[in-house]
Write a protein that holds these residues in place. Structure first.
Motif, short mmCIF file in Angstrom:
data_model
loop_
_atom_site.label_atom_id
_atom_site.label_comp_id
_atom_site.label_asym_id
_atom_site.label_seq_id
_atom_site.Cartn_x
_atom_site.Cartn_y
_atom_site.Cartn_z
N ASN A 157 0.78 -1.24 0.00
CA ASN A 157 0.00 0.00 0.00
C ASN A 157 0.81 1.29 0.00
N THR A 158 2.12 1.15 0.23
CA THR A 158 2.90 2.39 0.35
C THR A 158 3.09 3.10 -0.99
N ASN A 159 3.07 2.35 -2.07
CA ASN A 159 3.25 2.98 -3.38
C ASN A 159 1.92 3.39 -3.97
N LEU A 160 1.49 4.61 -3.67
CA LEU A 160 0.19 5.07 -4.16
C LEU A 160 0.24 5.41 -5.65
N GLU A 161 1.44 5.51 -6.18
CA GLU A 161 1.65 5.78 -7.60
C GLU A 161 0.91 4.74 -8.45
N GLN A 162 0.78 3.53 -7.86
CA GLN A 162 0.15 2.43 -8.61
C GLN A 162 -1.26 2.78 -9.08
N TYR A 163 -1.92 3.71 -8.38
CA TYR A 163 -3.28 4.06 -8.79
C TYR A 163 -3.30 5.11 -9.89
N TYR A 164 -2.15 5.70 -10.17
CA TYR A 164 -2.08 6.72 -11.22
C TYR A 164 -1.41 6.20 -12.48
N ARG A 165 -0.38 5.39 -12.24
CA ARG A 165 0.33 4.82 -13.38
C ARG A 165 0.16 3.32 -13.29
N GLY A 166 -0.43 2.72 -14.26
CA GLY A 166 -0.58 1.27 -14.25
C GLY A 166 -1.74 0.83 -13.39
N THR A 167 -1.72 -0.45 -13.04
CA THR A 167 -2.86 -1.05 -12.33
C THR A 167 -2.45 -1.39 -10.90
N PRO A 168 -3.45 -1.51 -10.01
CA PRO A 168 -3.14 -1.88 -8.62
C PRO A 168 -2.43 -3.22 -8.54
N LEU A 169 -1.62 -3.38 -7.53
CA LEU A 169 -0.80 -4.57 -7.34
C LEU A 169 -1.65 -5.82 -7.20
N ILE A 170 -2.66 -5.71 -6.37
CA ILE A 170 -3.52 -6.86 -6.10
C ILE A 170 -4.96 -6.44 -6.41
N GLU A 171 -5.67 -7.32 -7.00
CA GLU A 171 -7.03 -6.98 -7.38
C GLU A 171 -7.88 -6.66 -6.15
N GLY A 172 -8.75 -5.72 -6.28
CA GLY A 172 -9.62 -5.38 -5.15
C GLY A 172 -9.07 -4.25 -4.31
N MET A 173 -7.87 -3.78 -4.66
CA MET A 173 -7.33 -2.66 -3.90
C MET A 173 -7.71 -1.37 -4.58
N SER A 174 -7.96 -0.34 -3.75
CA SER A 174 -8.27 0.96 -4.31
C SER A 174 -7.51 2.00 -3.51
N LEU A 175 -7.55 3.23 -4.00
CA LEU A 175 -6.82 4.30 -3.31
C LEU A 175 -7.31 4.45 -1.87
N SER A 176 -8.64 4.43 -1.70
CA SER A 176 -9.16 4.64 -0.34
C SER A 176 -8.82 3.44 0.55
N PHE A 177 -8.80 2.24 -0.04
CA PHE A 177 -8.41 1.06 0.74
C PHE A 177 -6.98 1.23 1.24
N SER A 178 -6.08 1.62 0.35
CA SER A 178 -4.67 1.79 0.73
C SER A 178 -4.51 2.85 1.80
N ILE A 179 -5.22 3.96 1.63
CA ILE A 179 -5.10 5.04 2.61
C ILE A 179 -5.56 4.54 3.99
N GLY A 180 -6.65 3.77 3.97
CA GLY A 180 -7.15 3.19 5.24
C GLY A 180 -6.09 2.32 5.89
N VAL A 181 -5.50 1.41 5.11
CA VAL A 181 -4.49 0.50 5.64
C VAL A 181 -3.30 1.30 6.18
N LEU A 182 -2.87 2.31 5.42
CA LEU A 182 -1.73 3.13 5.86
C LEU A 182 -2.01 3.82 7.19
#
Lengths: 306, 313
Positions: B265-290
């Motif tokens: 979740n630390t690399n939020l760039e994944q939501y702007y360039r390319g696709t999320p690392l694991i399916e089902g992850m979203s920006l808000s999910f990552s922010i929550g985990v962080l």
């Protein structure tokens, strides 16, 4: 109003794991008094000091500083305390002056004039702008005392303050501690494992051993005018007894091969002289230790750390 | 508040009184200069000079790439895609300049992470190693306040070095490559496409997102420093995790809970360039985990710093 003690320990205990290393210390230190905290290494001096200044949690009991509990009223209690705990460790990469500034910023109302005043008090003016890492242990000790005095504390705690000082430095510190206590009414607690050192600057001495206070004594009671107990091994005993009674008006008692008597230390040469001139053969003279030294050496003697 | 400010000031004084801090800035400056010199001489960052006939030049480039490549390769070649974007949207490619240089140097933020980890790891542990913690903690200041002053000081260092990286990169870039105006439009890759974005916005986005990783790793190192009071351990741990983060995710990828691993979740760039690392992850999910990890790190740092005895060595 009765005089409030500067610091009061109430049944202070510390457990580490299942072991109790401080087993209920109770004593008071009054303003203007120099209190010696004496004990062999490992007796619990530093642990007690750490609890006094809130570095370690108190398992049971309390420490009151000018009536405020270090446990429940930390800020009010600690603001009256200046301390060196163990070695006076400073930031080695900053000058002595910057070290003092650093601590001054943590306490309210310390002016630059006050810092200068403290620096000259401990005699560090020349070296104050050098890096503390280049200081000798004696200079660091002085800087340590300087930081402890910045905020004009009512209680000054010095852990082995003469450590690393030369005889000249030790005398200065000793005089300085006396001045603080007498002129500024500061209560000073000095810890040491050397009786000789503490005897010279303290009003009272508390001896700690294995976490327990084994004695509290006033130093004045053992000044040099006190009489020592002397054992003399002489032949013939009767004649020695008679000589001492008649010529020196002493009151010896006989005990086996020995004569026992009490006399001042400076009388010993004349006693021996009297016996020798009176044709008595002296085989030995033994001076018994004073009571405090007795106790302390008993403690030191079995220097076992539990 | 002024009290707290003075504590932070103290921490900054101690930080900048040490040579190692200045060495970090020196290294950063040397690397930026090195990259610029490399780019100017060997790397040919500014070799593409487009004149009025830039359309022809781009076509030419595409033809050169296509030569000797299979059809499939050509279809997915990034160079061709990028050139086509320029052609399709009728944008004349800009020459390489200071702005582009600053954006490219965002990768150096991993070096900033390293430096910030070193600072965060030392800020508590060093006080214990030097023995100065005893004199620090016997002041009429709550331990919590001292802890947060130290943490604030770490963040301040991160911010200072980030500003240094930005400004020094821009100045170096300006000297070596020139400037295309105050806020030129840059073409960058996003998702599977290209897009045009203002230089300031792109800088804010890419540096801002990397700051997330930096702050998380610094907070982690700060926590280790508080728990173990040992800077070596804190630096080692944090750098190891930073380096091994991707392998760790790779290793556990097949499990459902892999997406809860910090490094996923630390690399939020994944939501702007390319696709999320694991399916089902979203920006808000990552922010929550962080946020959850962040709170855990801070609470543990606080517990160990304020509740534990300062005992002998």
């Amino acid at each position: 109003m009765a005089k409030e003690p500067a610091m009061k320990l109430i049944d202070l205990k510390k457990d580490i794991g299942k072991k109790q290393i401080i087993k209920g210390l109770t004593f008071e230190i009054n303003p203007g008094e120099v209190f010696g905290f004496l004990g062999p290494n490992g007796a619990g001096k530093t642990t007690t000091i750490r609890m006094m200044v809130g570095l370690m949690k108190i398992s049971e009991g309390d420490v009151l500083i000018k009536g405020s509990s270090i446990k429940s009223d930390y800020k009010n209690a600690i603001q009256h305390v200046g301390a060196i705990v163990e070695n006076p460790e400073m930031y080695p990469f900053m000058s002595g002056w910057k070290n003092l500034l650093h601590y001054a910023r943590m306490m309210p109302g310390i002016t630059e004039e006050r810092i200068k005043e403290v620096v000259s008090l401990v005699g560090l003016e020349k070296a104050i702008h050098e890096k503390a890492g280049r200081y000798s242990l004696g200079m660091r000790q002085r800087l340590g005392i300087a930081q402890a005095l910045l905020h004009r504390p009512s209680v000054l705690i010095l852990d082995e303050p003469t450590n690393g000082l030369d005889p000249h430095g030790i005398r200065e510190i000793r005089q300085y501690i006396r001045t603080l206590a007498e002129k500024e009414n500061v209560a000073v607690i000095v810890s040491s494992h050397l009786l000789s050192e503490i005897e010279m600057m303290c009003d009272r001495i508390g001896i700690i051993k294995n976490g327990e206070l084994v004695a509290i004594e006033t130093v004045k009671a053992l000044t040099k005018t006190e009489e020592d107990r002397i054992h003399i091994e002489a032949v013939p005993l009767d004649r020695a007894n008679e000589l001492l009674r008649q010529t020196l008006q002493l009151e010896p008692t006989m005990e086996g091969e020995n004569i026992k008597l009490t006399a001042k230390r400076e009388e010993i040469p004349s006693i021996v002289k009297c016996l020798v001139e009176g044709q008595v053969d002296v085989f030995g003279v033994q001076v018994q230790r004073s009571t405090l030294e007795d106790k302390f050496l008993d403690v030191i003697g079995e220097n076992a750390i539990e | 508040m002024s009290n707290f400010f003075r504590l932070v000031f103290n921490e900054q004084v101690k930080l900048y009184a040490r040579k190692s801090t200045w060495i970090m800035f020196g290294i950063l400056a040397a690397i930026i200069l090195g990259v610029a010199i490399f780019g100017k001489t060997v790397g040919n960052f500014d070799e593409d000079q487009y004149g009025d006939d830039w359309r022809q030049q781009l076509e030419q480039e595409n033809a050169e790439i296509a030569e000797g490549s299979s059809e499939e390769e050509v279809a997915n070649h990034w160079g061709i895609e990028e050139n086509n974007y320029y052609l399709d949207n009728d944008i004349k490619p800009l020459e390489y300049d200071a702005w582009q240089f600053v954006v490219d140097n965002a990768m150096l933020s991993s070096l900033l992470s390293l430096f910030t980890i070193i600072v965060a790891a030392g800020i508590i542990a060093h006080e214990f190693r030097w023995g100065t913690v005893k004199l620090l903690l016997i002041r009429p200041v709550a331990r919590t306040k001292i802890l947060f002053a130290k943490y604030t000081s770490v963040l301040l260092f991160a911010l200072t070095s980030l500003v240094f990286l930005l400004v020094f990169s821009w100045i170096t870039g300006a000297i070596f490559f020139g400037i295309n105006g105050a806020n030129p439009l840059l073409v960058i890759q996003s998702q599977n496409d290209y897009t045009q974005i203002a230089a300031w916005a792109e800088m804010g986005r890419s540096y801002g997102l990397r700051l997330v990783n930096l702050v998380m790793m610094a907070t982690f190192a700060f926590m280790i420093s508080s728990i173990f009071r040992n800077s070596g351990l804190a630096i080692g741990f944090a750098i190891f995790l930073m380096m091994a983060g991707n392998s760790i995710i790779g290793f556990f990828m097949e499990y459902d809970w892999a997406k809860y691993i910090l490094f996923a979740n630390t690399n939020l760039e994944q939501y702007y360039r390319g696709t999320p690392l694991i399916e089902g992850m979203s920006l808000s999910f990552s922010i929550g985990v962080l946020i959850v990890y962040y709170i855990i790190f801070m609470v543990l740092s606080w517990l160990f710093f304020t509740k534990r005895d300062v005992a002998g060595h």
